[in-house]
Design a protein around this motif. Structure first.
Motif, PDB file in Angstrom:
ATOM      1  N   THR A  47       1.021  -1.464  -0.028  1.00  0.00           N
ATOM      2  CA  THR A  47      -0.287  -0.551   0.548  1.00  0.00           C
ATOM      3  C   THR A  47       0.829   0.858  -0.374  1.00  0.00           C
ATOM      4  O   THR A  47       2.021   1.123   0.238  1.00  0.00           O
ATOM      5  CB  THR A  47      -0.792   0.033   1.240  1.00  0.00           C
ATOM      6  N   LYS A  48       0.008   2.214  -0.366  1.00  0.00           N
ATOM      7  CA  LYS A  48       1.614   3.574   0.127  1.00  0.00           C
ATOM      8  C   LYS A  48       1.410   3.871   1.355  1.00  0.00           C
ATOM      9  O   LYS A  48       2.845   4.520   1.142  1.00  0.00           O
ATOM     10  CB  LYS A  48       0.301   4.687  -1.000  1.00  0.00           C
ATOM     11  N   GLU A  63      -4.895   7.863  -3.588  1.00  0.00           N
ATOM     12  CA  GLU A  63      -4.786   9.386  -4.644  1.00  0.00           C
ATOM     13  C   GLU A  63      -6.862   9.128  -5.140  1.00  0.00           C
ATOM     14  O   GLU A  63      -7.145  10.141  -6.043  1.00  0.00           O
ATOM     15  CB  GLU A  63      -4.248   7.920  -6.050  1.00  0.00           C
ATOM     16  N   GLU A  64      -7.754   8.417  -5.299  1.00  0.00           N
ATOM     17  CA  GLU A  64      -8.609   8.301  -5.156  1.00  0.00           C
ATOM     18  C   GLU A  64      -9.577   9.410  -4.324  1.00  0.00           C
ATOM     19  O   GLU A  64     -10.284  10.730  -5.384  1.00  0.00           O
ATOM     20  CB  GLU A  64      -9.542   7.120  -5.870  1.00  0.00           C
ATOM     21  N   ALA A 128     -12.424  -8.579  -1.375  1.00  0.00           N
ATOM     22  CA  ALA A 128     -10.698  -7.442  -1.124  1.00  0.00           C
ATOM     23  C   ALA A 128      -9.754  -7.508  -2.540  1.00  0.00           C
ATOM     24  O   ALA A 128      -9.220  -6.975  -2.722  1.00  0.00           O
ATOM     25  CB  ALA A 128     -10.603  -8.144  -0.107  1.00  0.00           C
ATOM     26  N   TRP A 129      -9.706  -9.440  -3.256  1.00  0.00           N
ATOM     27  CA  TRP A 129      -8.808  -9.343  -4.051  1.00  0.00           C
ATOM     28  C   TRP A 129      -8.946  -8.791  -5.541  1.00  0.00           C
ATOM     29  O   TRP A 129      -8.772  -7.725  -5.610  1.00  0.00           O
ATOM     30  CB  TRP A 129      -8.573 -10.719  -4.449  1.00  0.00           C
ATOM     31  N   ALA A 130     -10.881  -8.741  -5.309  1.00  0.00           N
ATOM     32  CA  ALA A 130     -10.727  -7.851  -6.727  1.00  0.00           C
ATOM     33  C   ALA A 130     -10.738  -6.197  -6.599  1.00  0.00           C
ATOM     34  O   ALA A 130     -10.696  -5.406  -7.415  1.00  0.00           O
ATOM     35  CB  ALA A 130     -11.714  -7.905  -6.974  1.00  0.00           C
ATOM     36  N   ILE A 131     -11.061  -5.494  -4.786  1.00  0.00           N
ATOM     37  CA  ILE A 131     -10.756  -4.203  -4.898  1.00  0.00           C
ATOM     38  C   ILE A 131      -9.308  -4.470  -5.341  1.00  0.00           C
ATOM     39  O   ILE A 131      -8.756  -3.028  -5.622  1.00  0.00           O
ATOM     40  CB  ILE A 131     -11.001  -3.694  -3.680  1.00  0.00           C
ATOM     41  N   TRP A 132      -8.526  -4.532  -4.390  1.00  0.00           N
ATOM     42  CA  TRP A 132      -6.585  -4.906  -4.389  1.00  0.00           C
ATOM     43  C   TRP A 132      -6.374  -4.868  -6.306  1.00  0.00           C
ATOM     44  O   TRP A 132      -5.648  -4.493  -6.960  1.00  0.00           O
ATOM     45  CB  TRP A 132      -6.334  -6.109  -3.817  1.00  0.00           C
ATOM     46  N   VAL A 133      -7.149  -5.966  -6.870  1.00  0.00           N
ATOM     47  CA  VAL A 133      -6.587  -5.160  -8.321  1.00  0.00           C
ATOM     48  C   VAL A 133      -7.267  -4.160  -9.141  1.00  0.00           C
ATOM     49  O   VAL A 133      -6.459  -3.860 -10.494  1.00  0.00           O
ATOM     50  CB  VAL A 133      -6.947  -6.566  -9.352  1.00  0.00           C
ATOM     51  N   ASN A 134      -8.418  -4.266  -8.674  1.00  0.00           N
ATOM     52  CA  ASN A 134      -9.199  -3.028  -9.887  1.00  0.00           C
ATOM     53  C   ASN A 134      -8.430  -1.374  -9.240  1.00  0.00           C
ATOM     54  O   ASN A 134      -7.747  -0.328  -9.850  1.00  0.00           O
ATOM     55  CB  ASN A 134     -10.273  -2.228  -9.654  1.00  0.00           C
ATOM     56  N   ARG A 135      -7.960  -1.433  -7.865  1.00  0.00           N
ATOM     57  CA  ARG A 135      -6.319  -0.291  -7.453  1.00  0.00           C
ATOM     58  C   ARG A 135      -5.186  -0.163  -8.197  1.00  0.00           C
ATOM     59  O   ARG A 135      -4.928   0.674  -8.756  1.00  0.00           O
ATOM     60  CB  ARG A 135      -6.957  -0.769  -6.018  1.00  0.00           C
ATOM     61  N   ASN A 136      -4.901  -1.121  -8.359  1.00  0.00           N
ATOM     62  CA  ASN A 136      -3.298  -1.260  -9.271  1.00  0.00           C
ATOM     63  C   ASN A 136      -3.426  -1.339 -10.783  1.00  0.00           C
ATOM     64  O   ASN A 136      -3.048  -0.772 -11.655  1.00  0.00           O
ATOM     65  CB  ASN A 136      -2.816  -2.908  -9.095  1.00  0.00           C
ATOM     66  N   ARG A 139      -4.153   2.725 -11.127  1.00  0.00           N
ATOM     67  CA  ARG A 139      -2.964   3.054 -10.814  1.00  0.00           C
ATOM     68  C   ARG A 139      -2.081   2.949 -12.074  1.00  0.00           C
ATOM     69  O   ARG A 139      -0.831   3.983 -12.186  1.00  0.00           O
ATOM     70  CB  ARG A 139      -1.603   2.678  -9.570  1.00  0.00           C
ATOM     71  N   ASN A 140      -2.028   1.948 -12.519  1.00  0.00           N
ATOM     72  CA  ASN A 140      -1.570   1.900 -14.293  1.00  0.00           C
ATOM     73  C   ASN A 140      -2.397   2.513 -15.142  1.00  0.00           C
ATOM     74  O   ASN A 140      -2.289   2.383 -16.178  1.00  0.00           O
ATOM     75  CB  ASN A 140      -1.188   0.288 -14.495  1.00  0.00           C
TER      76      ASN A 140
END
Length: 151
Positions: A47-48, A63-64, A128-136, A139-140
């Motif tokens: 995480t940041k 960032e959001e 939670a994994w889907a939230i993490w994947v979308n966050r990444n 960011r990209n």
């Protein structure tokens, strides 16, 4: 994992902790999601907040929303889009999710302190994994998904 931490002195509690980790690795989800669950429970996702602590980044604001530091608790519970995601799946918890201080606390509550329902645990970890994947992805440079799209 307040309940587990305060009890880690005796051998029976060590068995409980080993049983917890064994149960985590036996959740019926793809291996990449299991690995994610282990990493988020160990609080080692990049995480940041973690990256700033390691001097990789200069700031740790989300960032959001720009409202607070991007920690795992913020990312998976306090962040408005995360809250939208959890509202869409309508899981009922036997505890107040707002009192969760880490993902490990959440999993400990779901798997040890509450009646263990594997489908519910698998859903929580996968979402939670889907939230993490979308966050990444966001960011990209890819689009951020709505809570409904993530579910």
């Amino acid at each position: 994992m307040e309940g587990a931490r305060s009890d880690t002195g005796s051998s029976s509690d060590d068995r409980k902790l080993r049983g917890f980790w064994r149960s985590v690795w036996m959740i019926s989800v793809p291996h990449k999601v299991l690995h994610f669950a282990w990493r988020v429970c160990r609080d080692i996702l990049p995480t940041k907040e973690k990256l700033m602590r390691r001097k990789v980044l200069q700031e740790d604001w989300c960032e959001e929303c720009k409202a607070e530091s991007e920690t795992t608790v913020h990312l998976f519970w306090r962040f408005p889009r995360a809250q939208e995601v959890w509202q869409h799946i309508k899981l009922l918890f036997s505890f107040d999710p707002c009192t969760i201080s880490s993902f490990l606390d959440l999993m400990w509550n779901l798997m040890v302190l509450s009646e263990y329902v594997e489908e519910k645990v698998a859903m929580v970890v996968t979402v939670a994994w889907a939230i993490w994947v979308n966050r990444n992805e966001f960011r990209n440079g890819k689009r951020k998904k709505t809570g409904r799209d993530i579910v």
